[in-house]
Design a protein around this motif. Sequence first.
Motif, PDB file in Angstrom:
ATOM      1  N   VAL A 163      28.591  -6.907  59.788  1.00  0.00           N
ATOM      2  CA  VAL A 163      28.998  -7.665  58.386  1.00  0.00           C
ATOM      3  C   VAL A 163      27.558  -8.338  57.936  1.00  0.00           C
ATOM      4  O   VAL A 163      26.729  -8.900  58.774  1.00  0.00           O
ATOM      5  CB  VAL A 163      30.220  -8.927  58.500  1.00  0.00           C
ATOM      6  N   ASP A 167      27.514 -12.841  53.966  1.00  0.00           N
ATOM      7  CA  ASP A 167      29.020 -13.052  53.750  1.00  0.00           C
ATOM      8  C   ASP A 167      29.760 -14.303  54.284  1.00  0.00           C
ATOM      9  O   ASP A 167      29.340 -14.436  55.564  1.00  0.00           O
ATOM     10  CB  ASP A 167      29.438 -11.616  54.309  1.00  0.00           C
ATOM     11  N   ARG A 170      31.685 -13.868  57.511  1.00  0.00           N
ATOM     12  CA  ARG A 170      31.087 -13.486  58.654  1.00  0.00           C
ATOM     13  C   ARG A 170      31.089 -14.250  59.799  1.00  0.00           C
ATOM     14  O   ARG A 170      30.939 -15.221  60.055  1.00  0.00           O
ATOM     15  CB  ARG A 170      29.424 -13.358  58.674  1.00  0.00           C
ATOM     16  N   ASN A 200      35.454  -5.221  59.648  1.00  0.00           N
ATOM     17  CA  ASN A 200      34.283  -6.103  58.798  1.00  0.00           C
ATOM     18  C   ASN A 200      34.976  -6.840  57.610  1.00  0.00           C
ATOM     19  O   ASN A 200      34.420  -8.037  57.389  1.00  0.00           O
ATOM     20  CB  ASN A 200      33.526  -4.981  58.102  1.00  0.00           C
ATOM     21  N   GLY A 203      35.401 -10.291  58.691  1.00  0.00           N
ATOM     22  CA  GLY A 203      34.223 -10.953  59.120  1.00  0.00           C
ATOM     23  C   GLY A 203      33.667 -10.527  60.413  1.00  0.00           C
ATOM     24  O   GLY A 203      32.852 -11.304  61.098  1.00  0.00           O
ATOM     25  N   ASN A 205      32.015  -7.879  63.354  1.00  0.00           N
ATOM     26  CA  ASN A 205      31.166  -7.031  63.220  1.00  0.00           C
ATOM     27  C   ASN A 205      31.734  -5.899  64.420  1.00  0.00           C
ATOM     28  O   ASN A 205      32.409  -6.215  65.353  1.00  0.00           O
ATOM     29  CB  ASN A 205      29.789  -7.479  63.864  1.00  0.00           C
TER      30      ASN A 205
END
Length: 386
Positions: A163, A167, A170, A200, A203, A205
């Motif tokens: 991400v 953002d 994230r 994603n 948020g 990864n």
Amino acid sequence: NEAQDPDILPIELHNMALLALSIAVALIVPAAIATECFDCEDDVLDASHMELLQTSVRSVSNKSKLFADEPGLEELTRAAVLSKLRWWDIVPTHPANYSYDSGGHIISLFPGGSAPGDGPDRLQKAEFFGYQDLDPVRDICCPGAPGPVLANVATPELVAFMVDKSDAKRTDVGVLVLPGGGANVVVWNYEGVEIAKWLNTLGINAFVLKYRVPVLEQYQKLPLIDVQRALSIVRQNATAMGLNASRIGALGLSFGGGTIVGLSDSDERFYPAIDDADTVEFRPDFQLLIYPSGPPNGSEGLHRLQPPTFIASARDDLCVSDKDVETMAAATSRTGQDVVDLHLYSKGQHGFGNCKYTASGHFELVCNWLEEAAMFIRRYVLEEVW
């Protein structure tokens, strides 16, 4: 008296039903799979493929009262299916013209690409990424499920979908994603890349593992070797990637789900240490199991404390029994884990993934697993106040 007990079929109708079912199962896979001799003595499935097929047929058998009342029908059905299946002749077709990484960042698992535990006799064909017209596991468990898939994987790799740090959504959570594929292929896009991209949006990864398949009997530890190494590498590099090393989880679908449970229950690595990454913890901090197959040693064999666990499956799944899923949840709880979030939906069958595909072609309640899983992560991983 037939009129007194409507559940008992007249013998003639009963026999006709048995014959019809055997014929129907034989037609699950088109006859065009192979045209060679099926009766020759040297046409024998190897043990691992036979076991996988038997498991699939047995799962189908468990869903039918007729099968339960007539044990011999399982043998008849298996014979009918086997008459149409030639595992080693089933190869992917229509290769894709794009890279399998789908825009993610490829991370090598083993130095020099030499992965431990493998042997020269495992792969008879070159690694392939693309669409396959015929797939016995897919055609039995989830007909019509989309491709492409990875087949004949020689070199395991990790593909990171991070991400963007700009953002606002994230988080510092990382999730290792293990697609399914019945230990024969890796359902890469639908159960890997698509799941990573969904994570994603939350948020989170994601890291999709390309693990070695097919998993033949003498190489059953290969997926566990690959996933142990992969999770350690992610955790070792957590700080550099902006992740919290104590918030590294794993999500597995079908065969990938069973492999994740095996990972969490492993006492030691299944390969000699290679470098510093192998000194880092390989077990996940939490796990999400989506229509999971059983772990390598069976659910009843779980002995280590399992991490907080989310499980989602459908009761009408033809290849993962709802009773087996309930057994897995109970076994997980018995290890001392208080957080076992089990969701069994009445419909959905197998292979629904992120619900761009369902067996019915329509939205099913099982698709709520995405929202339920997001809530699980918010509550038990991000520890948001409720």
